[in-house]
Design a protein around this motif. Structure first.
Motif, PDB file in Angstrom:
ATOM      1  N   ASP A  71     103.384  18.228 -58.710  1.00 56.35           N
ATOM      2  CA  ASP A  71     103.752  19.261 -59.677  1.00 56.35           C
ATOM      3  C   ASP A  71     102.603  19.664 -60.607  1.00 56.35           C
ATOM      4  O   ASP A  71     102.832  20.076 -61.742  1.00 56.35           O
ATOM      5  CB  ASP A  71     104.950  18.786 -60.506  1.00 56.35           C
ATOM      6  N   VAL A  72     101.348  19.536 -60.150  1.00 56.32           N
ATOM      7  CA  VAL A  72     100.219  19.832 -61.037  1.00 56.32           C
ATOM      8  C   VAL A  72     100.064  21.328 -61.297  1.00 56.32           C
ATOM      9  O   VAL A  72      99.488  21.721 -62.314  1.00 56.32           O
ATOM     10  CB  VAL A  72      98.890  19.266 -60.484  1.00 56.32           C
ATOM     11  N   LYS A  73     100.561  22.180 -60.393  1.00 54.85           N
ATOM     12  CA  LYS A  73     100.446  23.622 -60.646  1.00 54.85           C
ATOM     13  C   LYS A  73     101.225  24.032 -61.895  1.00 54.85           C
ATOM     14  O   LYS A  73     100.800  24.919 -62.637  1.00 54.85           O
ATOM     15  CB  LYS A  73     100.950  24.415 -59.445  1.00 54.85           C
ATOM     16  N   ARG A  74     102.364  23.412 -62.094  1.00 55.52           N
ATOM     17  CA  ARG A  74     103.146  23.686 -63.302  1.00 55.52           C
ATOM     18  C   ARG A  74     102.586  22.892 -64.470  1.00 55.52           C
ATOM     19  O   ARG A  74     102.375  23.413 -65.563  1.00 55.52           O
ATOM     20  CB  ARG A  74     104.622  23.308 -63.069  1.00 55.52           C
ATOM     21  N   GLY A  75     102.330  21.604 -64.245  1.00 49.73           N
ATOM     22  CA  GLY A  75     101.842  20.751 -65.320  1.00 49.73           C
ATOM     23  C   GLY A  75     102.975  20.345 -66.256  1.00 49.73           C
ATOM     24  O   GLY A  75     104.023  20.971 -66.311  1.00 49.73           O
ATOM     25  N   THR A  76     102.726  19.279 -67.000  1.00 48.31           N
ATOM     26  CA  THR A  76     103.727  18.799 -67.942  1.00 48.31           C
ATOM     27  C   THR A  76     104.081  19.880 -68.956  1.00 48.31           C
ATOM     28  O   THR A  76     103.209  20.513 -69.523  1.00 48.31           O
ATOM     29  CB  THR A  76     103.190  17.557 -68.680  1.00 48.31           C
ATOM     30  N   PHE A  77     105.354  20.069 -69.203  1.00 48.51           N
ATOM     31  CA  PHE A  77     105.833  21.095 -70.133  1.00 48.51           C
ATOM     32  C   PHE A  77     105.328  22.483 -69.752  1.00 48.51           C
ATOM     33  O   PHE A  77     105.158  23.356 -70.611  1.00 48.51           O
ATOM     34  CB  PHE A  77     105.435  20.780 -71.582  1.00 48.51           C
ATOM     35  N   SER A  78     105.033  22.689 -68.470  1.00 45.39           N
ATOM     36  CA  SER A  78     104.606  24.003 -67.953  1.00 45.39           C
ATOM     37  C   SER A  78     103.293  24.499 -68.550  1.00 45.39           C
ATOM     38  O   SER A  78     103.039  25.697 -68.588  1.00 45.39           O
ATOM     39  CB  SER A  78     105.705  25.054 -68.203  1.00 45.39           C
ATOM     40  N   HIS A  79     102.434  23.593 -68.998  1.00 44.90           N
ATOM     41  CA  HIS A  79     101.229  24.066 -69.697  1.00 44.90           C
ATOM     42  C   HIS A  79     100.204  24.712 -68.764  1.00 44.90           C
ATOM     43  O   HIS A  79      99.283  25.367 -69.241  1.00 44.90           O
ATOM     44  CB  HIS A  79     100.590  22.932 -70.508  1.00 44.90           C
ATOM     45  N   ARG A  80     100.360  24.550 -67.425  1.00 44.86           N
ATOM     46  CA  ARG A  80      99.474  25.271 -66.495  1.00 44.86           C
ATOM     47  C   ARG A  80     100.222  26.355 -65.737  1.00 44.86           C
ATOM     48  O   ARG A  80      99.648  27.015 -64.884  1.00 44.86           O
ATOM     49  CB  ARG A  80      98.875  24.290 -65.474  1.00 44.86           C
ATOM     50  N   HIS A  81     101.473  26.511 -65.990  1.00 47.56           N
ATOM     51  CA  HIS A  81     102.377  27.337 -65.188  1.00 47.56           C
ATOM     52  C   HIS A  81     101.962  28.812 -65.197  1.00 47.56           C
ATOM     53  O   HIS A  81     101.683  29.371 -66.239  1.00 47.56           O
ATOM     54  CB  HIS A  81     103.788  27.211 -65.759  1.00 47.56           C
ATOM     55  N   ALA A  82     101.961  29.457 -64.028  1.00 44.85           N
ATOM     56  CA  ALA A  82     101.701  30.899 -63.953  1.00 44.85           C
ATOM     57  C   ALA A  82     102.366  31.483 -62.706  1.00 44.85           C
ATOM     58  O   ALA A  82     101.720  31.734 -61.696  1.00 44.85           O
ATOM     59  CB  ALA A  82     100.201  31.186 -63.943  1.00 44.85           C
ATOM     60  N   TYR A  83     103.680  31.649 -62.801  1.00 46.92           N
ATOM     61  CA  TYR A  83     104.444  32.288 -61.731  1.00 46.92           C
ATOM     62  C   TYR A  83     105.169  33.495 -62.306  1.00 46.92           C
ATOM     63  O   TYR A  83     105.694  33.444 -63.421  1.00 46.92           O
ATOM     64  CB  TYR A  83     105.482  31.333 -61.138  1.00 46.92           C
ATOM     65  N   ALA A 136      98.912  11.955 -61.916  1.00 48.47           N
ATOM     66  CA  ALA A 136     100.255  11.452 -61.652  1.00 48.47           C
ATOM     67  C   ALA A 136     101.261  12.220 -62.507  1.00 48.47           C
ATOM     68  O   ALA A 136     100.952  12.621 -63.628  1.00 48.47           O
ATOM     69  CB  ALA A 136     100.339   9.966 -61.973  1.00 48.47           C
ATOM     70  N   GLN A 137     102.459  12.411 -61.968  1.00 48.64           N
ATOM     71  CA  GLN A 137     103.490  13.062 -62.770  1.00 48.64           C
ATOM     72  C   GLN A 137     103.866  12.172 -63.954  1.00 48.64           C
ATOM     73  O   GLN A 137     104.058  12.636 -65.075  1.00 48.64           O
ATOM     74  CB  GLN A 137     104.715  13.346 -61.906  1.00 48.64           C
ATOM     75  N   PHE A 138     103.966  10.881 -63.708  1.00 50.73           N
ATOM     76  CA  PHE A 138     104.041   9.858 -64.749  1.00 50.73           C
ATOM     77  C   PHE A 138     103.009   8.801 -64.401  1.00 50.73           C
ATOM     78  O   PHE A 138     102.757   8.540 -63.225  1.00 50.73           O
ATOM     79  CB  PHE A 138     105.446   9.239 -64.824  1.00 50.73           C
ATOM     80  N   GLY A 139     102.413   8.156 -65.420  1.00 49.16           N
ATOM     81  CA  GLY A 139     101.264   7.290 -65.187  1.00 49.16           C
ATOM     82  C   GLY A 139     101.488   6.188 -64.179  1.00 49.16           C
ATOM     83  O   GLY A 139     100.606   5.865 -63.384  1.00 49.16           O
ATOM     84  N   ASP A 140     102.700   5.597 -64.171  1.00 49.07           N
ATOM     85  CA  ASP A 140     102.905   4.461 -63.272  1.00 49.07           C
ATOM     86  C   ASP A 140     103.210   4.877 -61.847  1.00 49.07           C
ATOM     87  O   ASP A 140     103.460   4.031 -60.995  1.00 49.07           O
ATOM     88  CB  ASP A 140     103.988   3.511 -63.806  1.00 49.07           C
ATOM     89  N   PHE A 141     103.161   6.181 -61.550  1.00 50.50           N
ATOM     90  CA  PHE A 141     103.321   6.607 -60.161  1.00 50.50           C
ATOM     91  C   PHE A 141     102.125   6.204 -59.301  1.00 50.50           C
ATOM     92  O   PHE A 141     102.201   6.269 -58.077  1.00 50.50           O
ATOM     93  CB  PHE A 141     103.507   8.128 -60.084  1.00 50.50           C
ATOM     94  N   TYR A 142     101.020   5.805 -59.928  1.00 50.27           N
ATOM     95  CA  TYR A 142      99.878   5.371 -59.115  1.00 50.27           C
ATOM     96  C   TYR A 142     100.183   4.054 -58.391  1.00 50.27           C
ATOM     97  O   TYR A 142      99.422   3.636 -57.509  1.00 50.27           O
ATOM     98  CB  TYR A 142      98.621   5.211 -59.985  1.00 50.27           C
ATOM     99  N   ASN A 143     101.304   3.388 -58.745  1.00 53.64           N
ATOM    100  CA  ASN A 143     101.585   2.082 -58.130  1.00 53.64           C
ATOM    101  C   ASN A 143     101.737   2.179 -56.608  1.00 53.64           C
ATOM    102  O   ASN A 143     101.524   1.201 -55.902  1.00 53.64           O
ATOM    103  CB  ASN A 143     102.814   1.416 -58.766  1.00 53.64           C
TER     104      ASN A 143
END
Length: 310
Positions: A71-83, A136-143
């Motif tokens: 979900d990096v295109k949207r980013g947390t709280f849509s801060h990169r979002h452009a659709y 990562a969408q959340f930090g511990d997803f790297y596990n």
């Protein structure tokens, strides 16, 4: 020093907050753009804008930026979002920055951290002049990719003399919704730290994020960068930097001193990351002006000379 000309920053900001007339953003994105315009008119930037400016400046300087993750295109709280709200057509604001020969690649990846992080690590080896980021969408997803971290990212320089400038952005700080959505397990990375094998940063200001990302490309060597980047700071009204902290002559700060009068200080607290703002608010409400709060922005390698001086 990784600061740049203020005129370049202003050009990039103007481009980022200006959409094509035919483009119809979601109402949430409209609100974000208004906030950005209001902040930048006051010579200030927030976390999201500082991040996008860092990418934009690198593109202007002919460097490529590559980001992948969930979900990096949207980013947390849509801060990169452009659709487009009506057609769902994408508009890549960063890719279209004027006079920027560099390319901006951003990919939403499948939920297979082992495969994706392993690919990005390999990409960083073959393209050392690019800024390569896995978020990562959340930090511990790297596990799900722990063996990639252990066997390659943390240790490849010692084992095989292979240097990588890969960035791992791990939103951290119990801001999620329960297990595996909250804590990036910073202690796990610190336990694997030795011989300057990487940099681990828990930054607390937009300006320091800006410089940390640019430093990755302009240091005369390559080390992985682990960024503990709390989701909460994207919307914290205190987490703001002056644009003057991004301009020529400035750079990354391993530590940030307090601004309270040293004559009044009786006690000093060391902390890192978002907890600074909790401590700051408590100090303000209790009017304890004899307390200094010092931020350690880079936890490894630890800037001991700076800490002892403070």
């Amino acid at each position: 020093q990784t600061g740049i000309l203020k005129s370049n920053i202003e050009t990039i900001i103007h481009h980022l907050v200006t959409l094509p007339e035919s483009f119809k953003p979601l109402s949430q994105i409209n609100r974000l753009l208004k906030n950005y315009k209001e902040l930048t008119s006051q010579n200030k930037v927030d976390w999201a804008m500082a991040e996008l400016i860092a990418y934009g400046t690198l593109l202007q300087e002919g460097k490529n930026v590559r980001i992948s993750g969930q979900d990096v295109k949207r980013g947390t709280f849509s801060h990169r979002h452009a659709y487009d709200a009506e057609t769902n057509i994408e508009y890549n604001r960063v890719e279209t920055i004027p006079n920027a020969p560099g390319r901006f690649y951003i990919y939403n990846s499948l939920l297979s951290e082992f495969g994706v992080l392993g690919f990005e690590y390999g990409y960083s080896l073959t393209s050392p002049d690019h800024l390569v980021i896995w978020e990562a969408q959340f930090g511990d997803f790297y596990n799900g990719a722990q063996t990639i971290v252990d066997q390659f990212i943390a240790s490849a320089e010692a084992k095989w003399q292979r240097m990588s400038g890969l960035v791992m952005q791990l939103p951290h700080g119990y801001d999620g919704q329960g297990p595996e959505h909250s804590n990036a397990r910073m202690e796990r990375f610190l336990q694997m730290s030795a011989d300057c094998n990487w940099s681990i940063c828990n930054v607390s200001t937009p300006a320091n994020l800006f410089h940390a990302l640019r430093r990755q490309v302009y240091r005369p060597f390559r080390k992985p960068l682990i960024v503990m980047s709390p989701k909460s700071l994207l919307r914290d009204g205190l987490c703001i930097s002056s644009i003057d902290d991004l301009i020529t002559g400035t750079g990354f700060k391993e530590t940030i001193d307090d601004t309270v009068s040293i004559k009044k200080v009786k006690k000093a607290i060391f902390c890192s990351g978002q907890i600074y703002y909790e401590l700051y608010r408590r100090r303000e409400s209790s009017k304890k002006d004899d307390l200094a709060i010092i931020r350690i922005e880079q936890l490894y390698p630890l800037a001991m000379n700076q800490i002892q001086a403070l």
